[in-house]
Design a protein around this motif. Structure first.
Motif, PDB file in Angstrom:
ATOM      1  N   VAL A 174       0.845  -1.206   0.000  1.00 23.51           N
ATOM      2  CA  VAL A 174       0.000   0.000   0.000  1.00 23.51           C
ATOM      3  C   VAL A 174       0.875   1.249   0.000  1.00 23.51           C
ATOM      4  N   ARG A 195       1.078  -0.987  -8.152  1.00 22.21           N
ATOM      5  CA  ARG A 195       1.124  -2.008  -7.102  1.00 22.21           C
ATOM      6  C   ARG A 195       0.736  -3.385  -7.629  1.00 22.21           C
ATOM      7  N   ILE A 196      -0.361  -3.442  -8.362  1.00 16.24           N
ATOM      8  CA  ILE A 196      -0.901  -4.758  -8.743  1.00 16.24           C
ATOM      9  C   ILE A 196       0.064  -5.480  -9.680  1.00 16.24           C
ATOM     10  N   GLU A 197       0.626  -4.760 -10.626  1.00 15.21           N
ATOM     11  CA  GLU A 197       1.547  -5.395 -11.564  1.00 15.21           C
ATOM     12  C   GLU A 197       2.817  -5.857 -10.842  1.00 15.21           C
ATOM     13  N   ARG A 200       1.825  -8.944  -8.899  1.00 12.66           N
ATOM     14  CA  ARG A 200       1.643 -10.062  -9.823  1.00 12.66           C
ATOM     15  C   ARG A 200       3.000 -10.667 -10.209  1.00 12.66           C
ATOM     16  N   PRO A 224      -9.261   0.811   4.305  1.00 11.89           N
ATOM     17  CA  PRO A 224      -9.816   0.192   3.086  1.00 11.89           C
ATOM     18  C   PRO A 224      -8.792   0.033   1.967  1.00 11.89           C
ATOM     19  N   ALA A 225      -7.709   0.822   2.008  1.00 13.19           N
ATOM     20  CA  ALA A 225      -6.706   0.695   0.942  1.00 13.19           C
ATOM     21  C   ALA A 225      -6.222  -0.744   0.800  1.00 13.19           C
ATOM     22  N   ASP A 227      -7.711  -3.751   1.884  1.00 14.24           N
ATOM     23  CA  ASP A 227      -8.636  -4.773   1.380  1.00 14.24           C
ATOM     24  C   ASP A 227      -9.025  -4.496  -0.067  1.00 14.24           C
ATOM     25  N   ILE A 228      -8.999  -3.224  -0.477  1.00 22.42           N
ATOM     26  CA  ILE A 228      -9.235  -2.916  -1.892  1.00 22.42           C
ATOM     27  C   ILE A 228      -8.073  -3.436  -2.741  1.00 22.42           C
ATOM     28  N   LEU A 229      -6.860  -3.336  -2.218  1.00 23.25           N
ATOM     29  CA  LEU A 229      -5.704  -3.862  -2.955  1.00 23.25           C
ATOM     30  C   LEU A 229      -5.806  -5.384  -3.096  1.00 23.25           C
ATOM     31  N   GLU A 231      -8.501  -7.103  -3.099  1.00 22.32           N
ATOM     32  CA  GLU A 231      -9.575  -7.353  -4.067  1.00 22.32           C
ATOM     33  C   GLU A 231      -9.059  -7.184  -5.495  1.00 22.32           C
ATOM     34  N   GLY A 232      -8.297  -6.100  -5.714  1.00 26.48           N
ATOM     35  CA  GLY A 232      -7.745  -5.857  -7.048  1.00 26.48           C
ATOM     36  C   GLY A 232      -6.822  -6.985  -7.481  1.00 26.48           C
ATOM     37  N   GLU A 235      -8.980 -10.133  -8.190  1.00 24.98           N
ATOM     38  CA  GLU A 235      -9.701  -9.946  -9.461  1.00 24.98           C
ATOM     39  C   GLU A 235      -8.754 -10.085 -10.647  1.00 24.98           C
ATOM     40  N   TYR A 261     -13.506  -5.899  13.484  1.00 24.67           N
ATOM     41  CA  TYR A 261     -13.836  -5.058  12.326  1.00 24.67           C
ATOM     42  C   TYR A 261     -12.804  -5.263  11.217  1.00 24.67           C
ATOM     43  N   ARG A 268     -14.683 -11.480   3.230  1.00 27.42           N
ATOM     44  CA  ARG A 268     -15.371 -11.756   1.964  1.00 27.42           C
ATOM     45  C   ARG A 268     -14.502 -12.498   0.956  1.00 27.42           C
TER      46      ARG A 268
ATOM     47  N   ILE B 178     -18.757  -0.235   3.483  1.00 31.11           N
ATOM     48  CA  ILE B 178     -18.532  -0.093   4.925  1.00 31.11           C
ATOM     49  C   ILE B 178     -19.304   1.101   5.491  1.00 31.11           C
ATOM     50  N   ARG B 195     -16.416  -4.335  -4.164  1.00 28.51           N
ATOM     51  CA  ARG B 195     -16.445  -3.068  -4.899  1.00 28.51           C
ATOM     52  C   ARG B 195     -16.218  -3.263  -6.390  1.00 28.51           C
ATOM     53  N   ILE B 196     -15.204  -4.055  -6.738  1.00 30.58           N
ATOM     54  CA  ILE B 196     -14.812  -4.143  -8.151  1.00 30.58           C
ATOM     55  C   ILE B 196     -15.910  -4.807  -8.970  1.00 30.58           C
ATOM     56  N   PRO B 224      -4.867   6.536  -0.491  1.00 30.22           N
ATOM     57  CA  PRO B 224      -4.472   5.470  -1.434  1.00 30.22           C
ATOM     58  C   PRO B 224      -5.598   4.494  -1.750  1.00 30.22           C
ATOM     59  N   ALA B 225      -6.605   4.420  -0.877  1.00 26.32           N
ATOM     60  CA  ALA B 225      -7.708   3.488  -1.144  1.00 26.32           C
ATOM     61  C   ALA B 225      -8.314   3.731  -2.527  1.00 26.32           C
ATOM     62  N   ILE B 228      -5.874   2.903  -5.490  1.00 25.32           N
ATOM     63  CA  ILE B 228      -5.750   1.440  -5.549  1.00 25.32           C
ATOM     64  C   ILE B 228      -7.021   0.827  -6.139  1.00 25.32           C
ATOM     65  N   GLU B 231      -6.915   1.354  -9.823  1.00 30.14           N
ATOM     66  CA  GLU B 231      -5.965   0.401 -10.403  1.00 30.14           C
ATOM     67  C   GLU B 231      -6.588  -0.992 -10.521  1.00 30.14           C
ATOM     68  N   GLY B 232      -7.270  -1.403  -9.448  1.00 33.07           N
ATOM     69  CA  GLY B 232      -7.928  -2.712  -9.477  1.00 33.07           C
ATOM     70  C   GLY B 232      -8.971  -2.797 -10.579  1.00 33.07           C
ATOM     71  N   GLU B 235      -7.157  -2.861 -14.000  1.00 36.19           N
ATOM     72  CA  GLU B 235      -6.540  -4.179 -14.183  1.00 36.19           C
ATOM     73  C   GLU B 235      -7.609  -5.231 -14.505  1.00 36.19           C
ATOM     74  N   ALA B 236      -8.796  -5.016 -13.966  1.00 35.36           N
ATOM     75  CA  ALA B 236      -9.897  -5.958 -14.201  1.00 35.36           C
ATOM     76  C   ALA B 236     -10.609  -5.666 -15.522  1.00 35.36           C
TER      77      ALA B 236
END
Lengths: 419, 419
Positions: A174, A195-197, A200, A224-225, A227-229, A231-232, A235, A261, A268, B178, B195-196, B224-225, B228, B231-232, B235-236
């Motif tokens: 992050v 980040r994702i690339e 990967r 959330p940054a 868990d969104i990452l 998720e990305g 996905e 929390y 998920r 959330i 989200r995605i 950053p959330a 990110i 980006e997700g 990427e998707a």
């Protein structure tokens, strides 16, 4: 924090998530081993309870200690093994390969083999991180940095295969591309790749070298940054096996509610969760205005009697909260003894490796309340007996015969063993 | 905030990013229109300068106003059109279709057509948001909520096609799953889908109905959330055309540096960026401890003389900072007049729609410094003339002949026109 927090709801959830009622059928020479007295005893937990390496343990495993230093290291190890079955080993690139081409493989491999020989699951931490990376990346082009990082992963995952089969592959992604404290090679390539690339590339590299390794993404960010990452990444089809969550609570225990929390945000994905770096101090709390924990530099940070009592209560709550969540599979303490990272009184042991109350309380849980001590039972007419215990490995003994078996599914289990 | 901030670096960047030196060849009956006097004048900006709808404009476009109310609305519209070429129109589901099956299509369509007739680009806001959504979702299953949301997008994007071709498709997805202030249908399905997957479904639905529409993801989260999440999504493979960033600065102007930092986080995607909801107040600042701006409920929030001067300086800096960044393509003010959302003195106009200094300063930029007023030039022997101006639409006049042309590429442009 109440002194006597009611944890009965957690205790119930722990029994529901972590135990099984096993019906074991014992045969001897092909026939039911009927009406016989046997002893059943737990040998290990399926759940991973661990801590990070000790420098002294690495030194000891490499025959570098003598005299009092050696005794101290052995005391630490004895206390480690009494409580834990998992060890995280250091792969900080800047320390592992300060001079390019001369990695510290042998010493860490000796330490990892020692932990493995003691029945511990070992994990390498981390393969890719912007902090404590090697300075010699700074003179390379981004393309060369990426190639060096890929080759470093290929080398470590290959050299340690069979000894270390679990890796924190990418640490703190992050913040990685926006980390602005100092220039470093990883922030540079993360900015370029995204980040994702980057994730990967590192995961696919590790996976290609050791297809059966358990690969973690690990972060201290629980906004959330993160868990969104995750998720990305999922996905995008990145083969993340385990979500790693740090919880360095130098500034105070999160409490049950915040911990639950945080867990909820990752539930998920239905992936295993490891709490990879857990810290609760037994001294004063780090001031809340510190953002980067590394900024808190103190010469002395004493453990106090009052602090040790608070720590013990909080450690119990923390472990129970995590054990009660079905997706959590590992808790790694950071550090086992005082005086480690940030010189914090974060140990379950003091500097001399003597146990604090938190250690004693954890021992009561991990090898007490959550453990089946040797128990005498008698098989029925069909050679069967039943017991309820935590998932893990058990030993059945009768006379001088011993056989081990595992129970891995919560709820009810059917097991057959032959003497 | 310095009273006299040096913006020369921004001004230079704006000229570099936003202007072109156009060489225009004029022909008349197939021959060069040589040695002739012509007048060239800018007609519109390519850049979108806009604001959100006014309730009074919607009412006026639907013939619902008379007397003083009508005069007030007309004053607002005159000031709107003098400055702006983009309007964001309200599609809050809870107001648009409070009773299922009875959408407020006609009124909003009339307003959108009015803006379109005045040469404005219209945008619908939003198609999918957890706030101000319809209560009747609460009695549905998640599957039914998702279906209702999909059908609502299909209906609006279809009903408004040709009038509204730009949509905030998903609003505030970072917080959506959330969001814990009250139960609502969208939070429910976002929790279930993630989200995605929710964003993918909504974008693909809108894209299928209107393949040439411009589709935005929009958020107030600039941590950053959000980058990110973008980006997700990319990427998707989600067809996001524009990254929408809100900047409701009720608690104080961000300043140039923070604004540039935020922009930097999204620059790597190389996608157009719209600053979709810009607020700077001309009264006291909302206290910093307010987290959800909606919690700040005041009966009076006056615009002050001192505040109006500060606002004017900050608005100029804000617009210049955004105009200087090559990926920003739109700035939408929120609200044009005082007394809108939160009853804030956020207007460029006062409650009676008279201009504040911020409006006058913006006018000096948008229709002054960044604008080519009618300019007399003479074509050369080849029928050519040159001018430097902001990207957009221009009119060439000579005698009673008029022709319009556009310049769309920064730097240098070659244009041919025939009289």
């Amino acid at each position: 924090m109440e002194h006597h927090t009611d944890t009965s709801h957690l205790d119930r959830a722990i029994r529901q998530q972590r135990t099984t009622t096993a019906t074991v059928t014992v045969r001897h020479n092909g026939s039911p081993f009927a009406g016989q007295e046997i002893i059943v005893a737990q040998r290990r937990h399926q759940f991973l309870f661990g801590s990070n390496w000790g420098e002294s343990t690495i030194a000891l495993a490499n025959g570098e200690l003598i005299g009092y230093e050696k005794e101290l290291a052995e005391r630490r190890n004895a206390n480690f093994l009494q409580l834990f079955n998992q060890a995280t080993l250091p792969f900080y690139w800047g320390r592992f390969e300060p001079q390019r081409g001369k990695p510290d493989t042998r010493r860490i491999l000796n330490a990892a083999r020692w932990y493995q020989a003691q029945g511990c699951v070992t994990k390498g931490h981390p393969l890719c991180w912007h902090t404590l990376t090697v300075d010699w990346l700074l003179s390379l082009t981004n393309r060369e940095i990426l190639q060096a990082q890929i080759e470093r992963i290929q080398r470590e995952v290959s050299d340690f295969a069979g000894v270390i089969e679990m890796w924190d592959v990418v640490n703190e992604a992050v913040i990685m591309p926006i980390f602005d404290r100092y220039d470093n090679g990883l922030t540079r390539i993360c900015q370029e790749l995204g980040r994702i690339e980057l994730i990967r590339t590192m995961f696919e590299t590790a996976r290609a070298v050791n297809p059966k390794a358990t690969l973690l993404l690990n972060d201290f960010d629980v906004s959330p940054a993160y868990d969104i990452l995750v998720e990305g990444c999922l996905e995008a089809g990145i083969p993340i096996d385990v979500i790693g969550i740090q919880s360095h609570m130098h500034q105070g225990y999160w409490g049950v509610e915040k911990t639950q929390y945080v867990l909820e945000q990752f539930t998920r994905f239905n992936k295993p969760i490891h709490f990879t770096e857990n810290t609760i101090v037994s001294g004063h709390l780090m001031p809340p205005e510190i953002v980067d924990l590394n900024d808190y530099q103190v010469s002395g940070w004493p453990s106090t009697l009052e602090g040790e009592e608070r720590q013990a209560r909080e450690v119990v709550l923390h472990f129970k909260t995590l054990m009660a969540h079905p997706l959590v599979e590992a808790i790694t303490w950071w550090d086992l003894s005082d005086g480690g990272w940030l010189n914090a009184p974060a140990g379950l042991l003091r500097k001399d490796h003597t146990p604090k109350p938190a250690y004693e309380e954890l021992l009561k849980l991990i090898k007490g309340e959550w453990w089946l001590a040797p128990t005498k039972l008698t098989t029925d007419a069909n050679g069967r007996f039943s017991f309820t215990g935590f998932l893990g490995e058990y030993e059945l003994s009768t006379g001088d015969q011993h056989v081990t078996f595992s129970v891995t599914e919560k709820g009810e289990s059917l097991v057959s063993v032959s003497l």
